[in-house]
Design a protein around this motif. Structure first.
Motif, mmCIF file in Angstrom:
data_model
loop_
_atom_site.group_PDB
_atom_site.id
_atom_site.type_symbol
_atom_site.label_atom_id
_atom_site.label_comp_id
_atom_site.label_asym_id
_atom_site.label_seq_id
_atom_site.Cartn_x
_atom_site.Cartn_y
_atom_site.Cartn_z
ATOM 1 N N GLY A 40 0.820 -1.209 0.000
ATOM 2 C CA GLY A 40 0.000 0.000 0.000
ATOM 3 C C GLY A 40 0.848 1.250 0.000
ATOM 4 N N LEU A 41 1.898 1.249 0.798
ATOM 5 C CA LEU A 41 2.819 2.392 0.831
ATOM 6 C C LEU A 41 3.523 2.568 -0.512
ATOM 7 N N ASP A 42 3.902 1.463 -1.140
ATOM 8 C CA ASP A 42 4.528 1.540 -2.458
ATOM 9 C C ASP A 42 3.569 2.154 -3.477
ATOM 10 N N ARG A 43 2.311 1.754 -3.398
ATOM 11 C CA ARG A 43 1.306 2.318 -4.308
ATOM 12 C C ARG A 43 1.144 3.814 -4.056
ATOM 13 N N MET A 44 1.068 4.199 -2.776
ATOM 14 C CA MET A 44 0.921 5.613 -2.440
ATOM 15 C C MET A 44 2.118 6.403 -2.970
ATOM 16 N N ASP A 45 3.324 5.887 -2.771
ATOM 17 C CA ASP A 45 4.523 6.558 -3.277
ATOM 18 C C ASP A 45 4.449 6.759 -4.786
ATOM 19 N N ALA A 46 4.085 5.706 -5.504
ATOM 20 C CA ALA A 46 4.025 5.767 -6.964
ATOM 21 C C ALA A 46 2.960 6.756 -7.429
ATOM 22 N N ILE A 47 1.808 6.734 -6.799
ATOM 23 C CA ILE A 47 0.726 7.641 -7.172
ATOM 24 C C ILE A 47 1.128 9.085 -6.899
ATOM 25 N N CYS A 48 1.724 9.330 -5.749
ATOM 26 C CA CYS A 48 2.157 10.694 -5.413
ATOM 27 C C CYS A 48 3.177 11.200 -6.428
ATOM 28 N N MET A 49 4.094 10.342 -6.843
ATOM 29 C CA MET A 49 5.092 10.760 -7.830
ATOM 30 C C MET A 49 4.438 11.135 -9.147
ATOM 31 N N ILE A 50 3.466 10.351 -9.572
ATOM 32 C CA ILE A 50 2.745 10.666 -10.810
ATOM 33 C C ILE A 50 2.025 12.004 -10.671
ATOM 34 N N LEU A 51 1.368 12.217 -9.546
ATOM 35 C CA LEU A 51 0.630 13.464 -9.340
ATOM 36 C C LEU A 51 1.559 14.668 -9.275
ATOM 37 N N ILE A 52 2.724 14.499 -8.681
ATOM 38 C CA ILE A 52 3.717 15.585 -8.644
ATOM 39 C C ILE A 52 4.174 15.911 -10.068
ATOM 40 N N ALA A 53 4.520 14.879 -10.826
ATOM 41 C CA ALA A 53 4.992 15.090 -12.201
ATOM 42 C C ALA A 53 3.905 15.706 -13.082
ATOM 43 N N ALA A 54 2.677 15.215 -12.953
ATOM 44 C CA ALA A 54 1.569 15.753 -13.749
ATOM 45 C C ALA A 54 1.313 17.208 -13.382
ATOM 46 N N GLY A 55 1.319 17.520 -12.097
ATOM 47 C CA GLY A 55 1.103 18.901 -11.668
ATOM 48 C C GLY A 55 2.164 19.838 -12.202
ATOM 49 N N GLU A 56 3.400 19.382 -12.191
ATOM 50 C CA GLU A 56 4.498 20.193 -12.736
ATOM 51 C C GLU A 56 4.308 20.420 -14.232
ATOM 52 N N GLU A 57 3.932 19.371 -14.939
ATOM 53 C CA GLU A 57 3.718 19.506 -16.378
ATOM 54 C C GLU A 57 2.527 20.412 -16.674
ATOM 55 N N PHE A 58 1.455 20.274 -15.894
ATOM 56 C CA PHE A 58 0.307 21.163 -16.082
ATOM 57 C C PHE A 58 0.700 22.616 -15.853
ATOM 58 N N LYS A 59 1.538 22.854 -14.856
ATOM 59 C CA LYS A 59 2.006 24.225 -14.589
ATOM 60 C C LYS A 59 2.786 24.759 -15.796
ATOM 61 N N ASN A 60 3.652 23.932 -16.366
ATOM 62 C CA ASN A 60 4.428 24.342 -17.534
ATOM 63 C C ASN A 60 3.533 24.598 -18.744
ATOM 64 N N ILE A 61 2.569 23.728 -18.953
ATOM 65 C CA ILE A 61 1.634 23.891 -20.073
ATOM 66 C C ILE A 61 0.826 25.164 -19.903
ATOM 67 N N ASP A 62 0.358 25.421 -18.690
ATOM 68 C CA ASP A 62 -0.431 26.624 -18.432
ATOM 69 C C ASP A 62 0.396 27.878 -18.725
ATOM 70 N N ARG A 63 1.651 27.847 -18.314
ATOM 71 C CA ARG A 63 2.544 28.985 -18.570
ATOM 72 C C ARG A 63 2.781 29.133 -20.074
ATOM 73 N N GLN A 64 3.053 28.020 -20.738
ATOM 74 C CA GLN A 64 3.345 28.031 -22.173
ATOM 75 C C GLN A 64 2.156 28.550 -22.989
ATOM 76 N N THR A 65 0.949 28.181 -22.595
ATOM 77 C CA THR A 65 -0.251 28.583 -23.347
ATOM 78 C C THR A 65 -0.895 29.843 -22.775
ATOM 79 N N GLU A 66 -0.217 30.458 -21.812
ATOM 80 C CA GLU A 66 -0.701 31.693 -21.178
ATOM 81 C C GLU A 66 -2.129 31.551 -20.657
ATOM 82 N N GLY A 67 -2.426 30.376 -20.126
ATOM 83 C CA GLY A 67 -3.724 30.120 -19.514
ATOM 84 C C GLY A 67 -4.866 29.868 -20.481
#
Length: 127
Positions: A40-67
């Motif tokens: 369960g902890l391994d799953r939580m770690d993996a999910i959190c990493m995906i969410l961190i990476a996705a959030g970072e990419e969404f932030k970059n996309i939002d900046r790139q497309t000026e919202g």
């Protein structure tokens, strides 16, 4: 203006990662399952990493497309998706498993659907 091909590539990478979350949650039937075992902890770690990476990419996309891109898809709380990255990255040892469980079960399927729609729209020149 933004590079549609690069944007499409980035969204496809995020989609591939997000699609792993439901599989990683397959054996999780309640929030406490994340903490009940090493698996369960391994799953939580993996999910959190995906969410961190996705959030970072969404932030970059939002900046790139000026919202402008995310504004076309208001069904997703983009500020929340982007902000979750900071919450998880800076408070990792304080992850609220109830919130994580809710995000995985209720928000991720809709987010996956919206990202698929965005990709389809970009492929057809509609975004």
């Amino acid at each position: 203006m933004y590079d549609s091909d690069l944007l499409l590539e980035r969204l496809q990478c995020v989609l591939t990662a997000l699609q792993r979350i439901p599989r990683r949650c397959a054996d999780i039937s309640q929030a406490s399952d994340f903490l009940a075992s090493e698996a369960g902890l391994d799953r939580m770690d993996a999910i959190c990493m995906i969410l961190i990476a996705a959030g970072e990419e969404f932030k970059n996309i939002d900046r790139q497309t000026e919202g402008t891109l995310f504004a076309r898809y208001p069904q997703v709380q983009w500020r929340g998706a982007i902000g979750l990255r900071d919450v998880l990255a800076h408070g990792y040892f304080d992850v609220d498993t109830e919130q994580l469980y809710t995000i995985c079960m209720e928000r991720i399927p809709a987010l996956i659907g919206t990202v698929k729609t965005m990709i389809r729209d970009l492929e057809h020149g509609d975004a």
